[in-house]
Design a protein around this motif. Structure first.
Motif, mmCIF file in Angstrom:
data_model
loop_
_atom_site.group_PDB
_atom_site.id
_atom_site.type_symbol
_atom_site.label_atom_id
_atom_site.label_comp_id
_atom_site.label_asym_id
_atom_site.label_seq_id
_atom_site.Cartn_x
_atom_site.Cartn_y
_atom_site.Cartn_z
ATOM 1 N N TYR A 132 0.836 -1.201 0.000
ATOM 2 C CA TYR A 132 0.000 0.000 0.000
ATOM 3 C C TYR A 132 0.872 1.253 0.000
ATOM 4 N N ALA A 133 1.946 1.233 0.797
ATOM 5 C CA ALA A 133 2.871 2.371 0.843
ATOM 6 C C ALA A 133 3.605 2.552 -0.483
ATOM 7 N N SER A 134 3.707 1.470 -1.263
ATOM 8 C CA SER A 134 4.384 1.538 -2.567
ATOM 9 C C SER A 134 3.437 1.917 -3.696
ATOM 10 N N GLY A 135 2.177 2.174 -3.354
ATOM 11 C CA GLY A 135 1.239 2.622 -4.373
ATOM 12 C C GLY A 135 0.232 1.596 -4.850
ATOM 13 N N TRP A 136 0.258 0.391 -4.288
ATOM 14 C CA TRP A 136 -0.744 -0.606 -4.656
ATOM 15 C C TRP A 136 -2.057 -0.222 -3.989
ATOM 16 N N SER A 137 -3.148 -0.445 -4.659
ATOM 17 C CA SER A 137 -4.454 -0.217 -4.046
ATOM 18 C C SER A 137 -4.827 -1.444 -3.220
ATOM 19 N N GLY A 138 -5.837 -1.293 -2.375
ATOM 20 C CA GLY A 138 -6.333 -2.432 -1.615
ATOM 21 C C GLY A 138 -6.794 -3.551 -2.530
ATOM 22 N N GLY A 139 -7.476 -3.192 -3.615
ATOM 23 C CA GLY A 139 -7.940 -4.190 -4.571
ATOM 24 C C GLY A 139 -6.801 -4.932 -5.247
ATOM 25 N N GLN A 140 -5.739 -4.208 -5.580
ATOM 26 C CA GLN A 140 -4.578 -4.851 -6.190
ATOM 27 C C GLN A 140 -3.906 -5.810 -5.223
ATOM 28 N N LEU A 141 -3.802 -5.404 -3.965
ATOM 29 C CA LEU A 141 -3.214 -6.295 -2.964
ATOM 30 C C LEU A 141 -4.049 -7.558 -2.812
ATOM 31 N N LYS A 142 -5.365 -7.394 -2.781
ATOM 32 C CA LYS A 142 -6.244 -8.543 -2.591
ATOM 33 C C LYS A 142 -6.175 -9.501 -3.771
ATOM 34 N N ILE A 143 -6.214 -8.990 -4.983
ATOM 35 C CA ILE A 143 -6.217 -9.883 -6.146
ATOM 36 C C ILE A 143 -4.852 -10.566 -6.294
ATOM 37 N N ALA A 144 -3.763 -9.872 -5.959
ATOM 38 C CA ALA A 144 -2.441 -10.513 -5.983
ATOM 39 C C ALA A 144 -2.401 -11.649 -4.964
ATOM 40 N N GLN A 145 -2.974 -11.401 -3.786
ATOM 41 C CA GLN A 145 -3.026 -12.433 -2.752
ATOM 42 C C GLN A 145 -3.833 -13.635 -3.218
#
Length: 112
Positions: A56-69
């Protein structure tokens, strides 16, 4: 890259926490299985929380983090299902993975 590495490690622990008891642990009392799973999940959180904060601090959105996970989860579970549970992967697993990769592509499209 640290975000993805931490997510990978966290997913290994979470997959173990959720599914370890299916192979060799079915005779254990449910409260014991739950407590052991919680202990394993605590280790998972020690990797997942920093992964999400870094991402998130690197600019990923919450949605991007979730889908990557989710993509990582399916990969990790596929290996676990084959190696630990002795299951065979089928076209359905491949189809689900392709759909998740497509979802990831949509979430990251246009990200500079």
């Amino acid at each position: 890259m640290p975000t993805l590495a931490l997510l990978l490690i966290s997913n290994v622990f979470m997959t173990i926490a959720w599914y370890w008891h299916l192979k060799g642990g079915m005779a254990k009392p449910l409260p014991t299985v739950i407590l052991l799973s919680w202990a394993i999940a605590l280790v998972e959180y020690c990797f997942a929380v920093p992964a999400n904060r870094l991402g998130y601090a690197s600019g990923w959105s919450g949605g991007q983090l979730k889908i990557a996970q989710e993509v990582i989860t399916l990969l990790v579970f596929g290996v676990f299902a084959v190696v630990v549970l002795g299951e065979q992967l089928s076209w359905r697993h491949a189809g689900a993975f392709v759909c998740l990769v497509g979802a990831a592509a949509f979430m990251f499209a246009g990200k500079s």
